[in-house]
Each structure stands twice: as C-alpha cells, then as structure tokens.
Scaffold this motif. Sequence first.
Motif, PDB file in Angstrom:
ATOM      1  N   MET A 156       0.029   6.743   1.572  1.00 45.37           N
ATOM      2  CA  MET A 156       0.884   6.148   2.259  1.00 45.37           C
ATOM      3  C   MET A 156       2.083   6.674   2.046  1.00 45.37           C
ATOM      4  SD  MET A 156      -0.250   4.049   4.410  1.00 45.37           S
ATOM      5  CE  MET A 156      -2.316   3.415   4.966  1.00 45.37           C
ATOM      6  N   ASN A 157       1.416   7.411   1.092  1.00 53.42           N
ATOM      7  CA  ASN A 157       3.227   7.838   0.475  1.00 53.42           C
ATOM      8  C   ASN A 157       3.146   9.195  -0.515  1.00 53.42           C
ATOM      9  OD1 ASN A 157       5.892   7.695  -1.424  1.00 53.42           O
ATOM     10  ND2 ASN A 157       5.471   5.561  -2.294  1.00 53.42           N
ATOM     11  N   TYR A 175      -9.886   4.531   3.477  1.00 50.60           N
ATOM     12  CA  TYR A 175      -8.652   3.185   3.231  1.00 50.60           C
ATOM     13  C   TYR A 175      -9.777   1.957   2.941  1.00 50.60           C
ATOM     14  CZ  TYR A 175      -5.232   6.205   5.328  1.00 50.60           C
ATOM     15  OH  TYR A 175      -4.921   7.522   5.330  1.00 50.60           O
ATOM     16  N   GLY A 202      -5.971   6.348  -0.077  1.00 53.62           N
ATOM     17  CA  GLY A 202      -5.863   5.743   0.379  1.00 53.62           C
ATOM     18  C   GLY A 202      -4.368   5.632   0.143  1.00 53.62           C
ATOM     19  N   SER A 203      -3.900   4.763  -0.466  1.00 58.27           N
ATOM     20  CA  SER A 203      -2.407   4.204  -0.773  1.00 58.27           C
ATOM     21  C   SER A 203      -1.522   5.404  -0.970  1.00 58.27           C
ATOM     22  CB  SER A 203      -2.784   3.300  -1.906  1.00 58.27           C
ATOM     23  OG  SER A 203      -1.213   2.983  -2.548  1.00 58.27           O
ATOM     24  N   MET A 223       0.703  -1.055  -0.051  1.00 54.37           N
ATOM     25  CA  MET A 223      -0.177  -0.183   0.010  1.00 54.37           C
ATOM     26  C   MET A 223       0.756   0.860  -0.042  1.00 54.37           C
ATOM     27  SD  MET A 223      -3.233   1.094   2.858  1.00 54.37           S
ATOM     28  CE  MET A 223      -4.332   0.640   1.659  1.00 54.37           C
ATOM     29  N   GLY A 224       0.637   1.687  -0.894  1.00 56.96           N
ATOM     30  CA  GLY A 224       1.937   3.359  -1.167  1.00 56.96           C
ATOM     31  C   GLY A 224       2.692   3.331  -2.323  1.00 56.96           C
ATOM     32  N   ASN A 280      -8.164  -1.318   4.604  1.00 54.97           N
ATOM     33  CA  ASN A 280      -7.991  -1.630   5.585  1.00 54.97           C
ATOM     34  C   ASN A 280      -9.648  -1.410   6.501  1.00 54.97           C
ATOM     35  OD1 ASN A 280      -4.910  -1.669   5.043  1.00 54.97           O
ATOM     36  ND2 ASN A 280      -4.618  -0.034   5.631  1.00 54.97           N
ATOM     37  N   ILE A 332     -10.354   8.642   5.197  1.00 50.40           N
ATOM     38  CA  ILE A 332      -9.180   9.204   5.094  1.00 50.40           C
ATOM     39  C   ILE A 332      -9.207  10.601   5.946  1.00 50.40           C
ATOM     40  CG2 ILE A 332      -8.531   7.686   2.938  1.00 50.40           C
ATOM     41  CD1 ILE A 332      -8.468  10.707   1.759  1.00 50.40           C
TER      42      ILE A 332
END
Length: 186
Positions: free
Chosen positions: A76-77, A102, A72-73, A46-47, A105, A110
């Motif tokens: 994460m980045n 997300y 959401g991914s 993820m991300g 998850n 978010i």
Amino acid sequence: MMKRDQCFRALARHVSDEIVISTYSSAVDWLELGERTLNYFSVGAMGLDSSHALGLALGRPNRRIICLQGDGSLLMNLGCLVTIAAAAPKNLVHFVVQNGNYEANGGHPIPNTKADFAGMARAAGYAHVHDFSDLANFEQQAGHVLKQEGPVFATLRVERAKPLTYDYPKLYDPARRAAIKAALKQ
C-alpha cells in the motif's frame, strides 16, 4: 514454514526499550505477547506503519525503532522503501511479514505472492537486508538484526494465519496512545 506469532515471540526476547510500530494483524499478534508502553499501533493506517516508523526514527534518533509490517501493508506504500533508504535512519529496523495476502481485508492474495521484498529493500538502498524462512535461523539471528546500524530490513516468510479477530477498541485504546506519548516526553 514459520508462523508470525512464533517469529514475534522470538523477536520479543530481544526487545527492551525499543519503540515497536505495527498495524492490523501484526499489531494483534504483537499485543498478544503483552502490554508494553512503547507499542505504537497505527490506527487505520494500512501501509503507513513504515512511514510512522520513519518519522519516529528521525524524531527520536536516540531510540531504536522497530516496524512490524505485513506484506499487503507494504504494498500500500511501496515508495516508503526508497524514502526510508534515502533518509537512512541508523536506528530503524523494518520487518515485513510476508504471507502472501491482505490478511486484514479478508485474506485476499496480494498480486504477486512471490514478490522479493528483501530484494526491493536492497535495491532501494537499505544498509542491511535479511530474508528469513526458517524459525531456528531467525531465532539465532534476531538479536543481531536488531543491533545492526540501519536502516535494516528483514522479510519474515510465514504461512497464512487463521483469521484473526480485530478488537479495534482494545487495539487502539486512547489510554495506550496517551501512555506512549507520556513515555516519549521523558
């Protein structure tokens, strides 16, 4: 509002020999459209799907690379936007599916469901930026978006999907990874 699977069906009509990178929910919906040797599903990353897309875009400049990433991914980045824009791969098209949660998850929201990801990509320096919330408009523009010189970014504003079943052994089948490796050696 659009649905992710509808957007992906519209996009799939324009995909031929491009490498498509995705993870989690985007990967599940993309795989539902059928097997393709040039699908790359990021395992437990993820991300990192956008980073994998950047690596493939730089390593394979003769191939068009499409990244299908969830909001959401991306969160994460988030630094990937600046990194991709700085590297400026002309063959990278980065789609972010924005549904405000997300999804992989448990569907937790978010932190800011109104985040302007297209604005962030524009500020980072992507060559072309799009923001779609109407399916007919996306269907009309999808082919054009894929042909633009990158890096290209497009937000797909979609409604929350019903909970997905993640069949990880199927999604991350080692045979699928071996097939794409073999195809890329040619």
